[in-house]
Scaffold this active site. Structure first.
Site, PDB file in Angstrom:
ATOM      1  CG  ASP A   1      -0.232   0.067   2.541  1.00 28.67           C
ATOM      2  OD1 ASP A   1       1.015  -0.026   2.553  1.00 28.67           O
ATOM      3  OD2 ASP A   1      -0.909   0.189   3.577  1.00 28.67           O
TER       4      ASP A   1
ATOM      5  NE  ARG B   1      -4.325   1.645   2.668  1.00 28.83           N
ATOM      6  CZ  ARG B   1      -4.713   0.382   2.873  1.00 28.83           C
ATOM      7  NH1 ARG B   1      -4.037  -0.389   3.703  1.00 28.83           N
ATOM      8  NH2 ARG B   1      -5.756  -0.126   2.233  1.00 28.83           N
TER       9      ARG B   1
ATOM     10  CE1 TYR C   1       3.072  -4.148   7.604  1.00 28.97           C
ATOM     11  CE2 TYR C   1       2.662  -1.784   7.663  1.00 28.97           C
ATOM     12  CZ  TYR C   1       2.839  -2.949   6.951  1.00 28.97           C
ATOM     13  OH  TYR C   1       2.789  -2.927   5.581  1.00 28.97           O
TER      14      TYR C   1
ATOM     15  N   PRO D   1       7.824  -6.052   4.730  1.00 27.57           N
ATOM     16  CG  PRO D   1       5.854  -7.307   4.705  1.00 27.57           C
ATOM     17  CD  PRO D   1       7.282  -7.346   5.189  1.00 27.57           C
TER      18      PRO D   1
END
Length: 507
Positions: A48, A240, A248, A330
Site C-alpha cells: 500500500d 491510508r 503493523y 513489508p
C-alpha cells in the site's frame, strides 16, 4: 488440439510489477499479453505504500494524477517510546521523506487493488486486458544459439491452462510462443522454480500481524506514520486513504504456529485473528485507546524474510521481476516499489531489442522526460545571453557536431533520441530562436533555468544538478529515466563511443 499463438512478450502475473510491464510495453507498440491465475484483481490489503521515486515513474506514464487523487499523502512521521510514567509518550516528529530534490517529497498510501485498477484502466484505454484465470503449466526455452541471438525469433514455448474452461469438448490448454517472457508471479514464483533459480537470504524470527481498519481513537498522531516502541512490543501506524489506517503489530512466537516445511505461518493452527491483533495493539497504545469503527477491512500474519534471486534471467529471454526475484520486509515499504521499477527498467530494454536497436543503463528527470522508450540528450547550454560570445561559439560548435551527416543524431535509427535544451539565461534576455536549430527541434523543447513571472517557483536547476552555467554539460538520460553518462559540450565523440557500445549503427 490446443490452440497456438505468438506474442512478442508474455507477462505471467498481473500484480503491480506485471501490470507496469504490460502497460509500458503496450504504450511502446509492443505485441504484449498478460495473464493471471486470479479471476479478478486484489480487492483489499496487500502492498500500500508508494515512494517518491515511484510516483515520478508513474507520472512519466501519466498515471500519478489519479494516484494522488485517490491516495493518502504521508508527510510526517512520529516516534513514541516508553514513558517513565507507564505507557508510551511521543519523543519526536520529523519529515517522512528526507529528499529535498524530490518532486513529490512524501509517500502515498493506497491499497494494492486500487493501484492495480489505475494500471488496468490505463491498459483498457490502450486496448489491453488481463486474461484470467489462466496458469502456466510448462515452459520450454530453446538452446539453439542462433535462435536465441535472433531478436525476431520465438524461442520460448509456454503451455497455459484456462481454469474457467469446464464444459465437455472444450480444450483448456493453449500453447504460446514468445520472444520474451516476464515472470512477475510473486514470491512463490512458478517461473523461478521452473527455471531452477535459487533465492539467497534468510527468514527471521520476527512475526508481525497486519490489520487494515477505520479506527476510533484518541491517539493524536493517527494520521501520521508512527513508530511505536512500548513495553508490550512494537507497532507501526500507516495512515491510508479516507479514514482508514494500517497497523503493523509485533507478535511473540508463542502467539503463532509456523509450518517448518514452508517457513510460513500456519493460519489453520494459529489462534490469532484480527480481534486478537487489535487487542495486542491496544496494549501497545496505552494510555491512548484504539477501537475499530466498523468491520476489519483486511488482515494477515507473516514472518519477515528477505531474499534475492541468484540471477534475474535465463539467456536474457525469460526474466523474473518483483517478488519473484526479491522479497523485503513489508515494513520498509519497498517491495511493491522495487517491483514496479524492475519492469519499468525492462520495458525500454525489451522494446529496443524488439525494434532492432539495443540497450544500457540510467538516473531520473521528471515530466519532460516521459517513459516513451527514447534516449534524452539534456543539453545544459549555460548562459548564452548578450555578451556571452565564447559560450555562444561553444554551443554553435556542439550543434554542428551533433547535426552533421555522419554525426550522433544521424548514425542510428530515427526516433532514438530526443533533445531537451536548458539555458541558464534569464527570460528577459533570450529568444528560443537564438539557439541553433538542432538544439530546438520544437519550441517546447527549449527551457530556461529561471523563476516564473511572479517569482514563485522554478530556477536553481543548474545548482541542483551541479552544472556550472559558464561551462554547460550534456546529460544523457536513459529511456527508463536514469542518467547514462555526462559529458562537456565538446564531448560529442565521447557520446558516439558510448552509444556505439550497444546501439546498432545505420551509417
Amino acid at each position: 488440439m490446443p490452440t497456438e499463438s505468438k506474442v512478442d512478450v508474455l507477462v505471467l502475473g498481473a500484480g503491480p510489477a506485471g501490470l507496469m510491464c504490460a502497460q509500458g510495453l503496450k504504450r511502446a507498440g509492443v505485441n504484449v499479453r498478460i495473464i493471471d491465475k486470479r479471476p479478478k484483481k486484489v480487492a483489499a490489503g496487500q502492498a500500500d505504500g508508494v515512494q517518491p521515486r515511484t510516483i515520478e515513474v508513474l507520472q512519466s506514464y501519466g498515471l500519478a494524477e489519479r494516484l494522488l487523487r485517490e491516495g493518502n499523502q504521508m508527510h510526517m512521521v512520529a516516534f513514541y517510546n516508553p514513558s517513565p510514567n507507564g505507557g508510551i509518550e511521543r519523543t519526536g516528529r520529523t519529515a517522512d521523506i528526507t529528499a529535498p530534490s524530490a518532486r513529490y517529497p512524501f509517500e502515498v498510501t493506497l491499497h494494492q487493488g486500487a493501484i492495480e485498477a489505475i494500471f488496468l484502466d490505463s491498459m483498457r484505454e490502450l486496448g489491453l486486458e488481463v486474461d484470467r484465470p489462466i496458469i502456466p503449466t510448462a515452459l520450454e526455452l530453446s538452446h539453439d544459439e542462433n535462435e536465441l541471438r535472433d531478436p525476431q525469433s520465438y524461442p520460448v514455448k509456454v503451455t497455459l491452462k484456462h481454469l474457467d474452461f469446464g464444459s465437455e469438448g472444450q480444450d483448456d490448454t493453449e500453447i504460446v510462443y514468445a520472444k520474451f517472457v516476464v515472470g512477475a508471479d510473486g514470491a512463490h514464483s512458478w517461473v523461478r522454480k521452473t527455471l531452477g533459480i535459487i533465492m539467497d537470504g534468510e527468514q527471521t524470527d520476527y512475526i508481525w500481524g497486519v490489520v487494515d481498519l477505520i479506527p476510533s481513537t484518541n491517539f493524536p498522531d493517527i494520521r501520521n506514520r508512527c513508530a511505536i516502541h512500548s513495553s508490550n512490543g512494537s507497532c507501526m501506524i500507516i495512515p491510508r486513504e479516507g479514514d482508514k489506517v494500517r497497523l503493523y503489530i509485533q507478535l511473540s512466537d508463542k502467539d503463532v504456529v509456523v509450518d517448518k516445511a514452508t517457513g510460513r505461518v500456519d493460519k489453520e493452527k494459529t489462534k490469532v485473528g484480527p480481534e486478537e491483533l487489535l487487542e495486542v495493539a491496544r496494549k501497545s497504545f496505552s494510555p491512548f485507546t484504539i477501537e475499530k469503527a466498523g468491520e476489519i477491512d483486511w488482515w494477515t500474519i507473516y514472518l519477515i524474510g528477505q531474499r534475492v534471486a541468484q540471477k534475474f534471467s535465463v539467456h536474457e529471454r525469460v526474466f523474473i521481476a518483483g517478488d519473484a526475484c526479491h522479497t523485503h520486509s513489508p515494513k520498509a515499504g519497498q517491495g511493491m516499489n522495487a517491483s514496479m521499477n524492475d519492469t519499468h527498467n525492462l520495458i525500454w530494454k525489451m522494446t529496443y531489442v524488439l525494434r532492432g536497436w539495443a540497450d544500457a543503463r540510467p538516473f531520473e528527470i521528471q515530466d519532460l522526460l516521459p517513459a516513451n522508450t527514447k534516449w534524452k540528450l539534456v543539453v545544459f547550454v549555460g548562459d548564452i545571453g548578450p555578451g556571452k560570445i565564447k559560450q555562444i561559439e561553444r554551443v554553435a560548435k556542439l550543434a554542428d557536431d551533433l547535426g552533421k551527416s555522419t554525426g550522433l543524431l544521424k548514425r542510428y535509427e530515427d526516433g532514438v533520441f530526443e533533445i531537451l535544451t536548458i539555458c541558464a539565461t534569464v527570460k528577459e534576455c533570450l529568444n528560443y530562436t537564438d539557439l541553433p536549430e538542432v538544439l530546438r527541434p520544437h519550441w517546447s523543447r527549449v527551457l530556461l533555468d529561471d523563476v516564473d513571472m511572479f517569482g514563485r517557483t522554478g530556477g536553481k536547476g543548474y545548482d541542483i544538478y551541479g552544472v556550472d552555467p559558464s561551462q554547460g554539460a550534456i546529460i544523457v538520460v536513459r529511456p527508463d529515466g536514469y542518467v547514462g553518462t555526462v559529458t562537456p559540450l565538446e564531448g560529442v565523440k565521447d557520446l558516439e563511443t558510448y552509444f556505439d557500445t550497444f546501439l546498432i549503427r545505420t551509417l
